[in-house]
Each structure stands twice: as structure tokens, then as C-alpha cells.
Design a protein around this motif. Structure first.
Motif, PDB file in Angstrom:
ATOM      1  N   ASP A   1       0.822   0.085  -8.575  1.00 40.99           N
ATOM      2  CA  ASP A   1       2.063   0.618  -8.011  1.00 40.99           C
ATOM      3  C   ASP A   1       2.158   0.379  -6.502  1.00 40.99           C
ATOM      4  OD1 ASP A   1       4.561   1.724  -8.336  1.00 40.99           O
ATOM      5  OD2 ASP A   1       3.889   3.803  -8.164  1.00 40.99           O
ATOM      6  N   GLU A   2       1.535  -0.695  -6.049  1.00 41.20           N
ATOM      7  CA  GLU A   2       1.636  -1.128  -4.664  1.00 41.20           C
ATOM      8  C   GLU A   2       1.768  -2.654  -4.637  1.00 41.20           C
ATOM      9  OE1 GLU A   2      -1.695   0.237  -2.432  1.00 41.20           O
ATOM     10  OE2 GLU A   2      -1.051   2.344  -2.409  1.00 41.20           O
ATOM     11  N   VAL A   3       2.576  -3.141  -3.698  1.00 40.05           N
ATOM     12  CA  VAL A   3       2.777  -4.577  -3.569  1.00 40.05           C
ATOM     13  C   VAL A   3       1.476  -5.225  -3.100  1.00 40.05           C
ATOM     14  CG1 VAL A   3       4.070  -6.367  -2.345  1.00 40.05           C
ATOM     15  CG2 VAL A   3       5.235  -4.306  -3.134  1.00 40.05           C
ATOM     16  N   ASP A   4       1.110  -6.317  -3.759  1.00 40.00           N
ATOM     17  CA  ASP A   4      -0.160  -6.988  -3.455  1.00 40.00           C
ATOM     18  C   ASP A   4      -0.084  -7.714  -2.110  1.00 40.00           C
ATOM     19  OD1 ASP A   4      -1.040  -6.162  -5.965  1.00 40.00           O
ATOM     20  OD2 ASP A   4      -0.266  -7.991  -6.933  1.00 40.00           O
ATOM     21  N   TYR A   5      -1.182  -7.721  -1.413  1.00 40.73           N
ATOM     22  CA  TYR A   5      -1.278  -8.464  -0.159  1.00 40.73           C
ATOM     23  C   TYR A   5      -1.437  -9.947  -0.474  1.00 40.73           C
ATOM     24  CZ  TYR A   5      -2.869  -9.932   4.453  1.00 40.73           C
ATOM     25  OH  TYR A   5      -2.987 -10.564   5.674  1.00 40.73           O
ATOM     26  N   LEU A   6      -0.731 -10.802   0.286  1.00 41.04           N
ATOM     27  CA  LEU A   6      -0.758 -12.250   0.082  1.00 41.04           C
ATOM     28  C   LEU A   6      -1.523 -12.888   1.249  1.00 41.04           C
ATOM     29  CD1 LEU A   6       2.937 -12.921  -1.028  1.00 41.04           C
ATOM     30  CD2 LEU A   6       0.944 -12.511  -2.480  1.00 41.04           C
ATOM     31  N   ARG A   7      -2.590 -13.555   0.927  1.00 42.31           N
ATOM     32  CA  ARG A   7      -3.341 -14.239   1.978  1.00 42.31           C
ATOM     33  C   ARG A   7      -3.092 -15.741   1.884  1.00 42.31           C
ATOM     34  NH1 ARG A   7      -9.814 -14.942   0.894  1.00 42.31           N
ATOM     35  NH2 ARG A   7      -9.664 -16.289  -0.955  1.00 42.31           N
TER      36      ARG A   7
ATOM     37  N   TRP B   1       3.637  -0.950   0.251  1.00 40.12           N
ATOM     38  CA  TRP B   1       4.835  -0.225  -0.179  1.00 40.12           C
ATOM     39  C   TRP B   1       4.998  -0.387  -1.678  1.00 40.12           C
ATOM     40  CZ3 TRP B   1       4.822  -4.782   2.522  1.00 40.12           C
ATOM     41  CH2 TRP B   1       5.411  -5.883   1.905  1.00 40.12           C
ATOM     42  N   ARG B   2       5.731   0.532  -2.231  1.00 44.36           N
ATOM     43  CA  ARG B   2       5.952   0.504  -3.678  1.00 44.36           C
ATOM     44  C   ARG B   2       6.939  -0.597  -4.036  1.00 44.36           C
ATOM     45  NH1 ARG B   2       7.258   6.282  -6.109  1.00 44.36           N
ATOM     46  NH2 ARG B   2       6.973   5.005  -7.988  1.00 44.36           N
ATOM     47  N   PRO B   3       6.712  -1.266  -5.155  1.00 40.60           N
ATOM     48  CA  PRO B   3       7.651  -2.336  -5.546  1.00 40.60           C
ATOM     49  C   PRO B   3       9.021  -1.776  -5.912  1.00 40.60           C
ATOM     50  CG  PRO B   3       6.054  -1.947  -7.294  1.00 40.60           C
ATOM     51  CD  PRO B   3       5.607  -1.122  -6.125  1.00 40.60           C
ATOM     52  N   TYR B   4      10.027  -2.537  -5.596  1.00 35.92           N
ATOM     53  CA  TYR B   4      11.409  -2.161  -5.899  1.00 35.92           C
ATOM     54  C   TYR B   4      11.803  -2.659  -7.283  1.00 35.92           C
ATOM     55  CZ  TYR B   4      11.850  -1.210  -0.903  1.00 35.92           C
ATOM     56  OH  TYR B   4      11.686  -0.706   0.357  1.00 35.92           O
ATOM     57  N   PRO B   5      12.856  -2.108  -7.833  1.00 33.45           N
ATOM     58  CA  PRO B   5      13.433  -2.731  -9.035  1.00 33.45           C
ATOM     59  C   PRO B   5      13.905  -4.149  -8.715  1.00 33.45           C
ATOM     60  CG  PRO B   5      14.283  -0.501  -8.748  1.00 33.45           C
ATOM     61  CD  PRO B   5      13.517  -0.814  -7.512  1.00 33.45           C
TER      62      PRO B   5
END
Length: 427
Positions: free
Chosen positions: A75-81, A175-179
Motif C-alpha cells: 500500500d505504498e508506491v515503490d521507489y524507482l532506482r 505515498w499511497r497509490p491513487y486509483p
């Protein structure tokens, strides 16, 4: 009173939250994993970055929120490396999602290559597991990106992110993902509309795929091997075809809605047309009644003018300064009274005809013709009665003129006699 207002507010909030949850679930059913990262936005951010470190910052900045991916389901947006591999004039930039400790999943790659004529080509390639096969966007920037200058320098060192699971930069907060529908609306702001994003089916560089295979990671594919794009969407090959299919379905739904709407509105339109026709028929009939009544009124006005002319004829015979007798004056007064009575009778008959006028056009026309015949007969009878009176006046007027002429010699003789007497007195 305050307690009631508070209860109403609480109930409204509860129903609002329930509606929002139901809306979210509906969009989740119609969405795909690839909907959570728009590669056009990635290409736009790449062209606006100064270097790859700045590019990684823009991908994870909460201000932009380019990504909406939550592959590990926390329930959290993944970090992109961001990591890079270089071979001669070819640079392959790999974007990876950090899912767990030492677990990464490739999301997309950016192929940057310069040819012998120093022309740079850029292609953003989606991962096959997430986007399907050959899902490639080729951006055409309106202004040459600054990031190109950082690639071809002496002693260039490929970029490799230093961040990993639970070790992120200070500017990053999850942050939490949006619809999906809300993410689509937000991401359109981050796409530079001055650039062009062309969809292609093949890679320009033949070195880039070989370079990518040496650094490929697929941690999410191992966790869910039966959840690839080909298995999620068996009828299409990649995300682009999926978008085209969605557009076609929307158009068909709109057409069906329009056809259903027109089919339901046809009976009402026919009823309205029939009602309009009835209205026009009634209007034409009323105009006809008005025209017939107007013709009757014009005939009545002509009859009135004729009657007035009959009244004025005796006055012309009595213009000279002759003494009038009592009989012609009495006849003229009777004519005036008769004409007034006739006018009152005409007005009464006109009002009676107007009150007794039927509503339909078929009944009004015979009544108007009858009224016209009756008025015509009345006018003829009045004219006949007026003619003997005029003849009597004309017959009496010569008598008066003769009498007046007969009286003139007497007056002359009287005047002569007076003149003679006067003359005798003077003499």
C-alpha cells in the motif's frame, strides 16, 4: 440542534466514503498494472533532466508523482532506482522498482544511441512482463535535452543508484497509490505537450537488447510467474493494442447509447410533430375565420359609408340661403334616427354574430356567409326605404325653390315701392 447537524454531517461522510470505495473498486477491475506508469511521462522527464541523478530524483519526487506502481502490495508506491550500462556510443538506462531487500523488478529501459553523424536517438521500451512485447515510445523533443551533453564526455562513468530497500534519499517520502482514473488525470500535467511521442514496434539499436540482457532483473516475475501481460490480456499483444481496444469499446458504447437514445426519443418526436401539425391546422383555420370576419367587417363599413352618403344628399340641396320648410327637416331627422337605429341594430347583430360564432372553421364560414347575406338584405331594404325619402325630398325641394322664386318679385316690388316713397319724400 447542534447535535442534529453533527449527526447529519457524520452520516454524509459515511455515505461519501462508501461511494468513494465503490468507485475505486470499479476502476480497479478495469485497470492493468501497466496503467500505473505512463512511459510518455518518463520520456518527458528524461528530456528535462540535467543528468541521470536528476532523472532519478524526478521519478521519485512526491511533487510530480510520476509513478503509481505498488508491485509488492504494501500500500505504498515503490521507489524507482536508475542504473546504466554503456558500450561505445550506446547507453542503456534501466529503471528498477525496489520491492524488498535485494529484490528488484525492471520496469522500463531507455536506449540512447548516437550515430556517425552525431544524431542522437532515444527510445523508451516497456518491460515485456508489464507492458507486453515491443511496447516502445520514441520521443521527439522540441529542444535538445541537456542530458545529452553528460553522456559523451571523456572518462565517463556509468551511473548506478546507491539507494536500496529502506535506504532512500531525504527528499523521498512514500505515498499511497491513487486509483487509476485519478492517476491518469494527474499524469497528464507532467507530460510536455511541446514534444512528440511516437509509438514504434522495433528497436533502432541492435546493441541495446544484448546489453540489457547482462543487467536484467526480474524479482516480481519470479513471485508471480503466471501474471504476465500475455496471460492478463490474451487478446492483445501489448499495452498500445490494449489502449486501442479500450477506445474502440468506448466508441461502441457511445454509439449504442446514442442509438438507444434516438430510438426512445422517436415516439415523442412523432407526437410532437402531430401536435405541431394540429397547431398549424388550428392556426390556419383561425386565420381563415379572421379573414372572413374581416371581409364581413369591410362590407359593413362600406354599407355604413353608403348610408352616411344617403344622409348627406339632402344637405347639398339646401345649401343656398332659402328658407327651409319643416317637413324636409323632419324627414332628415327621421333618417338620422333611423340610421342610428340601424347602426345600433348592426352593432347588436355584429355582437350577436360574434358571440354565436363557432370554434371550428367549417361552422364559421357558413355563419359568416349567412351574416353577410342578412346584412346585405338589410342594407338593400334600408337603401330602398331611403330612396323614396330622397325622392320626396327632391320633389319637395323644387316646390320650395318655386315658392322662393315666387316670393322674390314681391320683395322687389316692396323694395321699389319703398324706394319710390323715399324718393318722393326727398323731392
Amino acid at each position: 440542534m447542534k447535535t442534529k447537524l453533527l449527526l447529519i454531517a457524520v452520516v454524509a461522510l459515511v455515505f461519501g466514503s462508501c461511494a468513494a470505495q465503490s468507485q475505486t473498486t470499479v476502476y480497479a477491475k478495469n485497470s492493468d498494472i501497466s496503467d500505473n506508469l505512463d512511459l510518455r511521462a518518463v520520456a518527458s522527464m528524461f528530456g528535462e533532466s540535467a543528468n541521470l541523478q536528476d532523472f532519478e530524483r524526478r521519478l521519485n519526487d512526491p511533487k510530480y508523482q510520476i509513478s503509481n506502481l505498488d508491485l509488492n502490495g504494501d500500500d505504498e508506491v515503490d521507489y524507482l532506482r536508475v542504473i546504466e550500462t554503456v558500450e561505445d556510443r550506446t547507453h542503456v538506462v534501466i529503471i528498477q522498482a525496489v520491492l524488498d531487500r535485494d529484490v528488484y523488478q525492471d520496469v522500463a529501459t531507455i536506449d540512447v544511441e548516437r550515430d556517425n553523424y552525431n544524431k542522437v536517438s532515444v527510445q523508451v521500451v516497456g518491460n515485456t512482463y508489464l507492458y507486453g512485447a515491443n511496447y516502445i515510445y520514441e520521443p521527439v523533443y522540441s529542444v535538445a535535452p541537456v542530458i545529452y551533453a553528460s553522456f559523451w564526455v571523456n572518462n565517463y562513468r556509468p551511473y548506478c543508484s546507491t539507494y536500496y530497500w529502506n535506504y532512500y534519499p531525504t527528499y523521498y517520502t512514500a505515498w499511497r497509490p491513487y486509483p487509476v482514473f485519478r492517476y491518469r488525470n494527474n499524469i497528464n500535467v507532467c507530460i510536455n505537450v511541446n514534444n512528440h511521442y511516437n509509438y514504434v514496434n522495433n528497436r533502432r539499436s541492435y546493441r541495446a537488447p544484448a546489453i540489457y540482457e547482462t543487467r536484467r532483473t526480474y524479482g516480481y516475475e519470479r513471485m508471480r510467474p503466471n501474471y504476465s501481460f500475455a496471460q492478463r490480456n490474451s487478446s492483445v499483444n501489448n499495452r498500445y493494442e490494449l489502449d486501442q481496444r479500450r477506445v474502440a469499446m468506448r466508441e461502441s458504447n457511445r454509439n449504442n447509447y446514442n442509438t438507444n437514445r434516438t430510438s426512445t426519443s422517436r415516439p415523442t418526436s412523432n407526437d410532437n410533430r402531430s401536435s405541431n401539425r394540429n397547431y398549424t391546422d388550428n392556426r390556419v383555420s383561425s386565420d381563415r375565420n379572421y379573414n372572413t370576419n374581416r371581409s364581413v367587417n369591410t362590407q359593413r363599413s362600406e354599407n355604413r359609408d353608403n348610408s352616411v352618403r344617403v344622409e348627406n344628399t339632402p344637405r347639398v340641396t339646401n345649401r343656398d340661403n332659402t328658407p327651409r320648410e319643416n317637413n324636409p327637416v323632419r324627414v332628415e331627422n327621421t333618417q338620422r334616427t333611423e340610421s342610428r337605429n340601424n347602426r345600433s341594430n348592426e352593432n347588436r347583430s355584429y355582437s350577436d354574430n360574434r358571440m354565436s360564432r363557432p370554434s371550428n372553421s367549417q361552422r364559421s364560414e357558413p355563419s359568416s356567409s349567412r351574416g353577410y347575406s342578412e346584412n346585405r338584405s338589410n342594407n338593400e331594404s334600408r337603401a330602398n326605404t331611403a330612396r323614396p325619402q330622397q325622392s320626396m325630398q327632391r320633389s319637395e325641394s323644387p316646390r320650395v325653390s318655386q315658392e322662393s322664386r315666387g316670393g322674390q318679385p314681391q320683395r322687389e316690388s316692396g323694395s321699389n315701392s319703398r324706394g319710390g316713397n323715399g324718393g318722393g319724400r326727398r323731392g
